[in-house]
Scaffold this active site. Sequence first.
Site, PDB file in Angstrom:
ATOM      1  N   ALA A 235    -112.574 -15.480 -59.723  1.00 34.46           N
ATOM      2  CA  ALA A 235    -111.857 -16.686 -60.144  1.00 34.46           C
ATOM      3  C   ALA A 235    -110.465 -16.348 -60.678  1.00 34.46           C
ATOM      4  O   ALA A 235    -109.601 -17.234 -60.798  1.00 34.46           O
ATOM      5  CB  ALA A 235    -112.660 -17.417 -61.218  1.00 34.46           C
ATOM      6  N   LYS A 236    -110.222 -15.088 -60.979  1.00 35.41           N
ATOM      7  CA  LYS A 236    -108.918 -14.697 -61.523  1.00 35.41           C
ATOM      8  C   LYS A 236    -107.790 -14.888 -60.508  1.00 35.41           C
ATOM      9  O   LYS A 236    -106.616 -14.921 -60.885  1.00 35.41           O
ATOM     10  CB  LYS A 236    -108.968 -13.246 -62.004  1.00 35.41           C
ATOM     11  CG  LYS A 236    -109.934 -13.002 -63.163  1.00 35.41           C
ATOM     12  CD  LYS A 236    -109.548 -13.822 -64.382  1.00 35.41           C
ATOM     13  CE  LYS A 236    -110.493 -13.576 -65.544  1.00 35.41           C
ATOM     14  NZ  LYS A 236    -110.344 -12.246 -66.147  1.00 35.41           N
TER      15      LYS A 236
END
Length: 209
Positions: free
Chosen positions: A79-80
């Site tokens: 998700a980064k």
Amino acid sequence: QRYMRSDFGAATATAAGLACVALLLLRSQRRRPRRDDSVASNALDLIGNTPLLELPSLSAATGCRVLAKAEFLNPGGSAKDRVAAAIVAEAEAAGALREGGTVVEATAGSTGISLALVCAAKGYRCHLVAADDVSPQKRELITALGATLELVRPAAIADAAHPVNVARARAAALGDGSIFADQFENLANTRAHEAGTAAEIWAQTRGTV
């Protein structure tokens, strides 16, 4: 003579193959290329819009439908990617990050990989600072994506030698046009999920969450 005939046959086949390739190239040049919107133009186009996956065992155990957002399908594997893309985009819009600039950040791995990916796609340099106990796999991936990786000894956050403080100092030394991403205090982090992840979940569940 047997070898000569074999060589001649191979040469003939090669020449015929090259002629076919040349003909195809000529034909393709005569045609106006059409954009295929199903093909991503770069890695940034692949960030977000990850699927939802139902977890039957947990759903049965809890008595409610449990869904997981498959963020591992982002190009950087987490998700980064959303956060990195948002930090860079907002810095560009604000004029803080400019052409030829460097994005500097402290990382334990995942955010660094995502920033390296985004910077590579956008043409910025990326300098990452990490504790020297970061995994070899993450080190290799970060450098493979073109970022520079500075390893430091683990230290308390109040210590000037802590990766966050080292990264902040490196960014300051670079001056205007470069940024310290500051992922933990940067509100672009929150906005990335508010505008992206949350909106996607709402749409994918048709507002039933």
